[in-house]
Write an enzyme that holds these catalytic residues in place. Structure first.
Site, PDB file in Angstrom:
ATOM      1  N   CYS A  42      10.363 -45.030  26.103  1.00 47.68           N
ATOM      2  CA  CYS A  42       8.746 -45.182  25.932  1.00 47.68           C
ATOM      3  C   CYS A  42       8.456 -46.842  26.555  1.00 47.68           C
ATOM      4  O   CYS A  42       9.703 -47.110  26.134  1.00 47.68           O
ATOM      5  CB  CYS A  42       8.314 -45.181  24.904  1.00 47.68           C
ATOM      6  SG  CYS A  42       6.324 -45.636  25.145  1.00 47.68           S
ATOM      7  N   ASP A  44       7.167 -49.104  25.431  1.00 47.46           N
ATOM      8  CA  ASP A  44       7.434 -50.033  24.684  1.00 47.46           C
ATOM      9  C   ASP A  44       7.940 -51.295  24.079  1.00 47.46           C
ATOM     10  O   ASP A  44       9.627 -50.989  24.185  1.00 47.46           O
ATOM     11  CB  ASP A  44       7.132 -49.348  22.924  1.00 47.46           C
ATOM     12  CG  ASP A  44       6.169 -49.914  21.801  1.00 47.46           C
ATOM     13  OD1 ASP A  44       6.726 -50.994  21.716  1.00 47.46           O
ATOM     14  OD2 ASP A  44       5.318 -49.680  21.440  1.00 47.46           O
ATOM     15  N   ARG A  46       9.543 -52.803  22.279  1.00 47.88           N
ATOM     16  CA  ARG A  46      10.086 -52.369  21.197  1.00 47.88           C
ATOM     17  C   ARG A  46      11.554 -51.453  21.008  1.00 47.88           C
ATOM     18  O   ARG A  46      11.999 -51.773  19.494  1.00 47.88           O
ATOM     19  CB  ARG A  46       9.375 -52.298  19.807  1.00 47.88           C
ATOM     20  CG  ARG A  46       8.417 -53.309  18.313  1.00 47.88           C
ATOM     21  CD  ARG A  46       7.956 -52.696  18.708  1.00 47.88           C
ATOM     22  NE  ARG A  46       6.406 -51.861  18.371  1.00 47.88           N
ATOM     23  CZ  ARG A  46       5.299 -50.651  17.930  1.00 47.88           C
ATOM     24  NH1 ARG A  46       4.979 -51.184  16.899  1.00 47.88           N
ATOM     25  NH2 ARG A  46       4.806 -49.817  18.984  1.00 47.88           N
ATOM     26  N   HIS A  98       8.999 -42.608  20.612  1.00 42.36           N
ATOM     27  CA  HIS A  98       9.730 -43.188  19.384  1.00 42.36           C
ATOM     28  C   HIS A  98       8.564 -43.150  17.913  1.00 42.36           C
ATOM     29  O   HIS A  98       7.485 -43.186  18.547  1.00 42.36           O
ATOM     30  CB  HIS A  98       9.534 -44.888  19.157  1.00 42.36           C
ATOM     31  CG  HIS A  98       7.961 -45.239  19.965  1.00 42.36           C
ATOM     32  ND1 HIS A  98       6.870 -46.235  19.347  1.00 42.36           N
ATOM     33  CD2 HIS A  98       7.956 -45.344  21.255  1.00 42.36           C
ATOM     34  CE1 HIS A  98       6.064 -46.024  19.766  1.00 42.36           C
ATOM     35  NE2 HIS A  98       6.662 -45.784  20.880  1.00 42.36           N
ATOM     36  N   CYS A 101       4.096 -44.186  17.990  1.00 51.07           N
ATOM     37  CA  CYS A 101       4.078 -44.317  19.520  1.00 51.07           C
ATOM     38  C   CYS A 101       2.121 -44.473  19.377  1.00 51.07           C
ATOM     39  O   CYS A 101       1.571 -43.421  20.093  1.00 51.07           O
ATOM     40  CB  CYS A 101       4.477 -43.261  20.370  1.00 51.07           C
ATOM     41  SG  CYS A 101       4.622 -43.433  22.481  1.00 51.07           S
TER      42      CYS A 101
HETATM   43 CO    CO Z   1       5.210 -45.223  23.397  1.00 43.76          CO
END
Ligand code: CO
Length: 197
Positions: A42, A44, A46, A98, A101
């Site tokens: 992803c 993302d 993090r 994750h 999400c």
């Molecule tokens: Co995500």
């Protein structure tokens, strides 16, 4: 306009520290990369592939998009996959989602978010196939379960790309891994056995 001086300063310090430990580090990497892994994760911020797997530059080839979706009509993903499998000869393709999400969460909601809704359609299809299971869960658990199902579906989609099928056909080993990362512990869980030819 913000000049981002701090980022450039970080970069200078980082490059210097790498050379201090290993003077040939960059000259070696500049000549070639030979990663054994392709990461599909992803976007993302993090979930940075190198950091959470403890891998150095040059050790993992990375493709990230919203909610780590794999569809056979995505030429961006297919181009990355083909280069990784056919040229770099990676031995492992890791689909890592994750929990929590935002893309998966948005796919479970009946709200318009914009263009991304077309992208999230693939996750909505996965949700529909698992409707009875997801309906029995409280919302947060349904989001997390759909995060898992999304990874498993995308690993299956990877196995059905012409690139992976052709690699297996010619006897090239490529294992497809289904992983999920927990934001609040930093730990990766393995969701299923690797898919191999
Ligand atoms: Co995500």
């Amino acid at each position: 306009m913000e000049s981002l001086t701090h980022l450039l300063e970080n970069n200078r310090l980082w490059a210097e520290s790498q050379v201090a430990v290993d003077p040939q580090f960059f000259t070696r990497l500049a000549n070639q990369q030979s990663p054994e892994y392709l990461w599909i994760g992803c976007s993302d911020s993090r979930v940075p592939a190198n950091q959470i797997t403890g891998l150095a530059p040059g050790e993992i080839f990375v493709h990230r998009n919203v909610a780590n979706v794999v569809v056979q009509t995505d030429f961006n993903m297919l181009s990355v996959l083909q280069f990784a499998v056919d040229v770099l000869k990676v031995k492992h393709v890791i689909v890592c989602g994750h929990y929590g999400c935002g893309g998966v969460r948005a796919a479970l909601e009946n709200q318009r978010h914009g263009i991304v809704d077309n992208w999230l359609r693939h996750i909505r299809n996965t949700a529909r196939r698992a409707e009875s299971e997801l309906n029995g869960l409280v919302h947060e658990n349904a989001v997390d379960r759909l995060c898992e199902l999304n990874v498993l579906a995308n690993a299956q989609n990877l196995a059905r790309t012409t690139i992976v099928e052709d690699a297996w056909e010619r006897g090239q080993p490529v294992d497809i891994h289904s992983w999920i990362y927990r934001l609040d512990s930093g730990r990766i869980n393995v969701l299923a056995d690797p898919i191999r030819s």
